[in-house]
Design a protein around this motif. Sequence first.
Motif, PDB file in Angstrom:
ATOM      1  N   ILE A 182      -3.599  12.754  15.735  1.00  0.00           N
ATOM      2  CA  ILE A 182      -3.291  14.323  15.485  1.00  0.00           C
ATOM      3  C   ILE A 182      -2.435  14.910  16.775  1.00  0.00           C
ATOM      4  O   ILE A 182      -1.952  15.996  16.423  1.00  0.00           O
ATOM      5  CB  ILE A 182      -4.651  14.663  15.544  1.00  0.00           C
ATOM      6  CG1 ILE A 182      -4.724  16.196  15.282  1.00  0.00           C
ATOM      7  CG2 ILE A 182      -5.282  14.564  16.820  1.00  0.00           C
ATOM      8  CD1 ILE A 182      -4.189  16.440  13.851  1.00  0.00           C
ATOM      9  N   ALA A 183      -2.281  14.399  17.739  1.00  0.00           N
ATOM     10  CA  ALA A 183      -1.598  14.731  18.803  1.00  0.00           C
ATOM     11  C   ALA A 183       0.004  14.482  18.601  1.00  0.00           C
ATOM     12  O   ALA A 183       0.640  15.634  18.993  1.00  0.00           O
ATOM     13  CB  ALA A 183      -1.604  13.957  20.152  1.00  0.00           C
ATOM     14  N   ALA A 184       0.294  13.843  17.594  1.00  0.00           N
ATOM     15  CA  ALA A 184       1.719  13.624  17.160  1.00  0.00           C
ATOM     16  C   ALA A 184       2.100  14.958  16.080  1.00  0.00           C
ATOM     17  O   ALA A 184       3.394  14.902  15.717  1.00  0.00           O
ATOM     18  CB  ALA A 184       2.206  12.311  16.545  1.00  0.00           C
ATOM     19  N   VAL A 185       1.010  15.643  15.454  1.00  0.00           N
ATOM     20  CA  VAL A 185       1.289  16.619  14.413  1.00  0.00           C
ATOM     21  C   VAL A 185       0.704  17.843  14.560  1.00  0.00           C
ATOM     22  O   VAL A 185      -0.269  18.214  13.732  1.00  0.00           O
ATOM     23  CB  VAL A 185       1.006  15.884  12.925  1.00  0.00           C
ATOM     24  CG1 VAL A 185       2.047  14.880  12.557  1.00  0.00           C
ATOM     25  CG2 VAL A 185      -0.501  15.357  13.074  1.00  0.00           C
ATOM     26  N   PRO A 186       0.968  18.353  15.635  1.00  0.00           N
ATOM     27  CA  PRO A 186       0.221  19.741  16.119  1.00  0.00           C
ATOM     28  C   PRO A 186       0.489  20.814  15.042  1.00  0.00           C
ATOM     29  O   PRO A 186       1.760  20.970  14.601  1.00  0.00           O
ATOM     30  CB  PRO A 186       0.756  20.172  17.419  1.00  0.00           C
ATOM     31  CG  PRO A 186       2.172  19.492  17.366  1.00  0.00           C
ATOM     32  CD  PRO A 186       1.950  18.253  16.857  1.00  0.00           C
TER      33      PRO A 186
ATOM     34  N   ALA B   2      -0.876  19.360   6.027  1.00  0.00           N
ATOM     35  CA  ALA B   2       0.377  18.800   5.382  1.00  0.00           C
ATOM     36  C   ALA B   2       0.782  17.311   5.464  1.00  0.00           C
ATOM     37  O   ALA B   2       1.131  16.492   4.450  1.00  0.00           O
ATOM     38  CB  ALA B   2       1.671  19.530   5.832  1.00  0.00           C
ATOM     39  N   THR B   3       0.385  16.812   6.618  1.00  0.00           N
ATOM     40  CA  THR B   3       0.388  15.341   6.904  1.00  0.00           C
ATOM     41  C   THR B   3      -0.635  14.462   6.133  1.00  0.00           C
ATOM     42  O   THR B   3      -0.330  13.675   5.469  1.00  0.00           O
ATOM     43  CB  THR B   3       0.402  14.944   8.316  1.00  0.00           C
ATOM     44  OG1 THR B   3       0.994  15.698   9.162  1.00  0.00           O
ATOM     45  CG2 THR B   3       0.075  13.492   8.590  1.00  0.00           C
ATOM     46  N   LEU B   4      -1.822  14.978   5.786  1.00  0.00           N
ATOM     47  CA  LEU B   4      -2.753  14.315   5.119  1.00  0.00           C
ATOM     48  C   LEU B   4      -2.288  14.425   3.730  1.00  0.00           C
ATOM     49  O   LEU B   4      -2.406  13.269   3.016  1.00  0.00           O
ATOM     50  CB  LEU B   4      -4.203  14.904   5.223  1.00  0.00           C
ATOM     51  CG  LEU B   4      -5.438  14.555   4.308  1.00  0.00           C
ATOM     52  CD1 LEU B   4      -5.641  13.183   4.881  1.00  0.00           C
ATOM     53  CD2 LEU B   4      -6.480  15.629   4.682  1.00  0.00           C
TER      54      LEU B   4
ATOM     55  N   ALA C  47      -0.728  11.600  -1.347  1.00  0.00           N
ATOM     56  CA  ALA C  47      -0.034  12.062  -2.514  1.00  0.00           C
ATOM     57  C   ALA C  47      -0.142  10.710  -3.775  1.00  0.00           C
ATOM     58  O   ALA C  47      -0.572  11.346  -4.837  1.00  0.00           O
ATOM     59  CB  ALA C  47       1.345  12.252  -2.340  1.00  0.00           C
ATOM     60  N   PRO C  48       0.057   9.556  -3.423  1.00  0.00           N
ATOM     61  CA  PRO C  48       0.076   8.676  -4.498  1.00  0.00           C
ATOM     62  C   PRO C  48      -1.561   8.489  -4.987  1.00  0.00           C
ATOM     63  O   PRO C  48      -1.646   8.199  -6.196  1.00  0.00           O
ATOM     64  CB  PRO C  48       0.398   7.410  -3.689  1.00  0.00           C
ATOM     65  CG  PRO C  48       1.349   7.719  -2.651  1.00  0.00           C
ATOM     66  CD  PRO C  48       0.695   9.016  -2.130  1.00  0.00           C
ATOM     67  N   TRP C  49      -2.408   8.529  -4.097  1.00  0.00           N
ATOM     68  CA  TRP C  49      -3.814   8.436  -4.473  1.00  0.00           C
ATOM     69  C   TRP C  49      -4.481   9.897  -5.225  1.00  0.00           C
ATOM     70  O   TRP C  49      -4.876   9.549  -6.394  1.00  0.00           O
ATOM     71  CB  TRP C  49      -4.816   8.398  -3.583  1.00  0.00           C
ATOM     72  CG  TRP C  49      -4.650   7.289  -2.384  1.00  0.00           C
ATOM     73  CD1 TRP C  49      -3.923   5.908  -2.873  1.00  0.00           C
ATOM     74  CD2 TRP C  49      -5.102   6.887  -1.212  1.00  0.00           C
ATOM     75  NE1 TRP C  49      -4.048   4.953  -1.986  1.00  0.00           N
ATOM     76  CE2 TRP C  49      -4.782   5.666  -0.697  1.00  0.00           C
ATOM     77  CE3 TRP C  49      -5.944   7.742  -0.324  1.00  0.00           C
ATOM     78  CZ2 TRP C  49      -4.998   4.860   0.467  1.00  0.00           C
ATOM     79  CZ3 TRP C  49      -6.223   7.226   0.940  1.00  0.00           C
ATOM     80  CH2 TRP C  49      -5.548   5.612   1.317  1.00  0.00           C
TER      81      TRP C  49
ATOM     82  N   TRP D 258      -7.525  19.576  13.528  1.00  0.00           N
ATOM     83  CA  TRP D 258      -7.037  20.487  12.339  1.00  0.00           C
ATOM     84  C   TRP D 258      -7.942  21.870  12.725  1.00  0.00           C
ATOM     85  O   TRP D 258      -7.480  23.035  12.635  1.00  0.00           O
ATOM     86  CB  TRP D 258      -7.284  19.936  11.288  1.00  0.00           C
ATOM     87  CG  TRP D 258      -7.018  20.447   9.951  1.00  0.00           C
ATOM     88  CD1 TRP D 258      -6.675  21.691   9.720  1.00  0.00           C
ATOM     89  CD2 TRP D 258      -7.206  19.917   8.615  1.00  0.00           C
ATOM     90  NE1 TRP D 258      -6.452  21.912   8.340  1.00  0.00           N
ATOM     91  CE2 TRP D 258      -6.640  20.848   7.769  1.00  0.00           C
ATOM     92  CE3 TRP D 258      -7.551  18.679   8.126  1.00  0.00           C
ATOM     93  CZ2 TRP D 258      -6.622  20.556   6.172  1.00  0.00           C
ATOM     94  CZ3 TRP D 258      -7.640  18.366   6.868  1.00  0.00           C
ATOM     95  CH2 TRP D 258      -6.922  19.235   5.772  1.00  0.00           C
ATOM     96  N   VAL D 259      -9.274  21.561  12.469  1.00  0.00           N
ATOM     97  CA  VAL D 259     -10.331  22.716  12.818  1.00  0.00           C
ATOM     98  C   VAL D 259     -11.293  22.038  13.808  1.00  0.00           C
ATOM     99  O   VAL D 259     -11.597  21.019  13.760  1.00  0.00           O
ATOM    100  CB  VAL D 259     -10.976  23.146  11.590  1.00  0.00           C
ATOM    101  CG1 VAL D 259      -9.821  24.012  10.774  1.00  0.00           C
ATOM    102  CG2 VAL D 259     -11.406  22.261  10.929  1.00  0.00           C
ATOM    103  N   GLU D 260     -11.811  23.009  14.477  1.00  0.00           N
ATOM    104  CA  GLU D 260     -12.783  22.606  15.538  1.00  0.00           C
ATOM    105  C   GLU D 260     -14.146  22.395  14.757  1.00  0.00           C
ATOM    106  O   GLU D 260     -14.654  23.398  14.165  1.00  0.00           O
ATOM    107  CB  GLU D 260     -12.894  23.322  16.480  1.00  0.00           C
ATOM    108  CG  GLU D 260     -13.669  22.696  17.974  1.00  0.00           C
ATOM    109  CD  GLU D 260     -13.349  23.366  19.115  1.00  0.00           C
ATOM    110  OE1 GLU D 260     -14.061  22.870  20.088  1.00  0.00           O
ATOM    111  OE2 GLU D 260     -12.669  24.224  19.091  1.00  0.00           O
ATOM    112  N   ALA D 261     -14.725  21.193  14.971  1.00  0.00           N
ATOM    113  CA  ALA D 261     -16.110  21.052  14.309  1.00  0.00           C
ATOM    114  C   ALA D 261     -17.024  20.919  15.510  1.00  0.00           C
ATOM    115  O   ALA D 261     -17.049  19.978  16.212  1.00  0.00           O
ATOM    116  CB  ALA D 261     -16.170  19.631  13.679  1.00  0.00           C
TER     117      ALA D 261
END
Length: 309
Positions: free
Chosen positions: A33-37, A42-44, A49-51, A72-75
Amino acid sequence: MKGFIAGDWGTSNLRLFLCRDGRVTDRVSGPGIAAVPGAAEATLLDLIAPWRAAHGTLPIFLSGMIGSSIGWVEAPYIQCPAGPSALRDGMRRLAAGGHEVAIASGLACTNPLGAPDVMRGEETQILGALATHPDLGRGRQILCLPGTHSKWALLNDGRVEHFQTAMTGELFATLHGHSILGRGTEGLLPDDGPAFQTGLARGLEEHGTTLPHLLFEARSRQLRDGLGPQWALSFLSGLLVGQDCVGTRARYRPAPGQPITIIAAPVLGRLYESALSRLGITCRLLSGDRQSLAGLFALAGHELKDPMT
C-alpha cells in the motif's frame, strides 16, 4: 458456492487469493500500500480483472495495512478483549467496481506495561489459528507472533485479552544498517549457529541489567576477541531475540508445562522456539502464511481446507 477474493495487503506487499469451496484456486501478487498512495482501488481492480472477467463481481476480504491511516480507508481498531465475532462484525465495508469489499480492523489494548498498544494484520493470523486449532479457544493461551514488530498476545477462551509489542525486528534492522554494531556487515544475514546461540544465552541471562548495557558486546568482541562481522551480526540477532523472550516471560508468566504457540515464517519461528526452550517453555509452531489465509477465510465465513489446488 460462488467464491470470494481474499487479500493480505501490507506496507510492502500485496497477496490476493481466488477462493472457492475451502481452497485457493489462483493467486496474484502486487505492490504494498505504501507504493500506491491514493490508488488502492485502481490497483486492486487492475490485478483482479482476469478473475472478474471469469467469475463476476466476487466479494473481497482484505486485511493488513490496507485498513490503516496510510491505507485505502481506515478501519478503526477494535478494543480488547475481542474474539472472532468482534473481528468479523468490525470490518469496514465499502463498494468498489461492483464488488463488496470488507477490510479487517486491527486490535487495540492497554498492554501489560500500562501503555496503549495496537496491532493490524496479526489479528487475522490469530483468527486463523483459532479456526485451525480449536484448542486455542479454550482457557488461557499465550501466542507469539515474531516479526518487524513482534506481538505477544494473551487469549482467554478464544478472546484476545491484551498484547504487547516488541520492536525486535525493526531494532535489529536499525542497528544492522545504521549503527557501529553493523559496521562491516553489509550484505550479510544472521544465522542460527554458535554466534546466535551465544547471543541468545546472553540475552536470556538473569543478570539484572538491560539491553543498552548488553548491545556493545557485539562490537567489543570483534575488537578484543578477533571475531568477525558475521559472528557479530548473528550474536546481535540472538541477543535481541533472547531479550524479547525473557522480558515476555516475566510479564506473561506461563504456567509450568504450558506451551506457547508461535505463529511465524518457519526460520524465524525456530529462532524463537530455540529461545523459549532454553527458558523451559515448550512451543507449537504454526505457519504465519497459513494462519493469515485461514484468518481471511474465517472473516469470509468459510473454513480453509487446502491452501492451493
